[in-house]
Design a protein around this motif. Structure first.
Motif, short mmCIF file in Angstrom:
data_model
loop_
_atom_site.label_atom_id
_atom_site.label_comp_id
_atom_site.label_asym_id
_atom_site.label_seq_id
_atom_site.Cartn_x
_atom_site.Cartn_y
_atom_site.Cartn_z
N LYS A 292 9.13 28.13 62.03
CA LYS A 292 9.82 28.72 63.17
C LYS A 292 10.05 27.66 64.24
CE LYS A 292 8.04 33.48 63.16
NZ LYS A 292 7.18 34.45 63.92
N THR A 293 11.05 27.87 65.07
CA THR A 293 11.23 27.04 66.25
C THR A 293 10.24 27.51 67.31
OG1 THR A 293 12.85 28.50 67.28
CG2 THR A 293 13.69 26.83 65.74
N PRO A 294 9.92 26.66 68.29
CA PRO A 294 9.03 27.11 69.37
C PRO A 294 9.54 28.35 70.08
CG PRO A 294 9.17 24.73 69.37
CD PRO A 294 10.19 25.20 68.36
N GLU A 295 10.85 28.47 70.23
CA GLU A 295 11.40 29.67 70.88
C GLU A 295 11.08 30.91 70.06
OE1 GLU A 295 13.59 33.03 71.58
OE2 GLU A 295 14.23 31.79 69.87
N GLU A 296 11.26 30.82 68.74
CA GLU A 296 10.94 31.96 67.88
C GLU A 296 9.44 32.26 67.92
OE1 GLU A 296 14.36 31.54 64.39
OE2 GLU A 296 12.58 30.24 64.34
N GLY A 297 8.63 31.21 68.03
CA GLY A 297 7.19 31.40 68.10
C GLY A 297 6.73 32.08 69.36
N SER A 298 7.52 31.97 70.43
CA SER A 298 7.13 32.58 71.70
C SER A 298 7.37 34.08 71.75
CB SER A 298 7.91 31.92 72.85
OG SER A 298 9.29 32.28 72.81
N ARG A 299 8.14 34.59 70.81
CA ARG A 299 8.57 35.99 70.91
C ARG A 299 7.42 36.98 70.76
NH1 ARG A 299 14.09 35.60 67.18
NH2 ARG A 299 15.07 33.90 68.36
N THR A 300 6.51 36.74 69.83
CA THR A 300 5.41 37.69 69.66
C THR A 300 4.46 37.65 70.85
OG1 THR A 300 5.57 37.48 67.25
CG2 THR A 300 3.56 38.46 68.11
N ILE A 301 4.32 36.47 71.47
CA ILE A 301 3.50 36.38 72.68
C ILE A 301 4.10 37.26 73.77
CG2 ILE A 301 2.60 34.85 74.47
CD1 ILE A 301 2.67 32.58 72.45
N ILE A 302 5.40 37.15 73.95
CA ILE A 302 6.08 37.96 74.97
C ILE A 302 6.04 39.44 74.60
CG2 ILE A 302 8.32 38.45 76.03
CD1 ILE A 302 6.93 35.99 77.15
N TYR A 303 6.18 39.73 73.33
CA TYR A 303 6.11 41.12 72.86
C TYR A 303 4.76 41.73 73.23
CZ TYR A 303 6.32 45.08 69.58
OH TYR A 303 6.32 46.33 69.02
#
Length: 356
Positions: A292-303
């Protein structure tokens, strides 16, 4: 079927052997280390497959949270920068606990621009591997904010050489878990205060773990790894500790009737500099294509941090913005409490967050 299983095992063994021979990384020196490495590679392969098939679920809608305060450790690079960006786009104010505040400020402003960060991001020194630094950071937070609404325990290291910190902890366990355990304890009064002015919504505590937490057990007879140390094993255990911590903390929050929830998560197999100490460093294009890209990796954290879909749901383990099963030991309340009590003893915490 047995042939396919045997073939898969052989492929993983060859994969391990190839990368260790072609890099500067140390080959497993004995059977125990090899088994750990095998489980690590197998777990990573499974996670890559899950990331591929669950990509369509790895999405999060940004929800406006004006006048809300978020505290996050790390955040100056990789997944953290994109997590920070999304929090700011949700109109939150964010204080970062980082090792080098000035350098972090420069890199974040360069990455995100001053228009987005001005008067919305604040930087304070925090080394989660140093308990004094954690206490100093918590004091800075308390002096600035009487109430906070989100705590993201994000800072971490992976596969580092053996080291015992000044507090006597193995460094990966210290940085990834013990520092965050202490920080959560110290900030509990501000989190509770935040729950009283959070528009009826739960204050959230988010612990960034990893899929590899499923590949190990906690060894209380050698918690600081002085008898046996293998980098992947120590990392796995620190991430399991975060999941067990999350489970028992949610029990305490619920027992005290607090408008708060805590969840742990795997951000995905993400192409960041955490993998600088891994065998994938030999062929960077592999990470570019498969991870994953770092942006994609951040999504579950934000979720985990803001999604209305999770409101009122705590003690969960998430991956790809989806509830997933954790290590079986995490479903054992006695085991979760055992680690919690053990960490309290090590940190000399008599009453965690005044919740016990």
């Amino acid at each position: 079927m047995m042939f396919l299983i045997a073939l898969a095992v052989l492929v993983v063994i060859l994969f391990i052997t190839f990368f260790f021979l072609r890099t500067q990384k140390d080959m497993p020196k004995n059977w125990e280390e090899f088994v750990i490495e095998f489980k690590m590679q197998a777990g990573g392969t499974q996670a890559l497959i899950e990331d591929t098939f669950l990509r369509y679920k790895n999405k999060v809608d940004l929800v406006q949270k004006p006048n809300k305060i978020a505290i996050m450790t790390g955040g100056n690079r990789g997944i953290g920068v994109h997590t920070l960006e999304k929090l700011l786009k949700c109109s939150m104010t964010v204080m970062l606990g980082v090792r080098s505040p000035e350098a972090s400020k420069k890199s974040i402003e360069k990455a995100l621009g001053t228009e987005l960060t001005k008067d919305k991001v604040f930087y304070e020194k925090c080394d989660t591997g140093d308990m004094k630094s954690v206490r100093d950071f918590a004091k800075k937070v308390q002096e600035k904010y009487s109430a906070i609404h989100l705590l993201i325990n994000n800072a971490g290291v992976m596969f580092t050489p053996f080291n015992i910190t000044a507090d006597g902890f193995e460094s990966q366990m210290a940085i990834n878990h013990m520092g965050h355990f202490l920080l959560t304890h110290l900030l509990m009064p501000q989190l509770i205060a935040g729950s009283n002015d959070n528009d009826g919504k739960n204050v959230r505590i988010v612990n960034v773990s990893s899929c590899v937490h499923k590949r190990c057990v906690i060894n209380y007879d050698d918690f600081d790894c002085k008898k046996f140390y293998y980098p992947a094993d120590a990392y796995n255990k620190s991430k399991l500790a975060q999941v067990l911590f999350t489970k028992h903390l949610q029990v305490l929050l619920s027992q005290n009737g607090l408008k708060m929830q805590t969840n742990s998560l795997h951000p995905g197999v993400v192409d960041t500099d955490l993998f600088a100490n891994s065998s994938t460093d030999y062929i960077p294009w592999f990470r570019t294509i498969m991870f994953k890209t770092p942006e994609e990796g951040s999504r579950t954290i934000i979720y985990a941090s803001i999604s209305p879909k999770l409101e009122g749901k705590g003690g969960l383990y998430l991956s790809n913005c989806t509830i997933m099963p954790p290590n079986d030991v995490a479903n054992n309340p006695q085991e979760c409490k055992k680690l919690f009590d053990y960490c309290c003893k090590l940190l000399k915490i008599e009453n965690f967050g005044n919740l016990n």
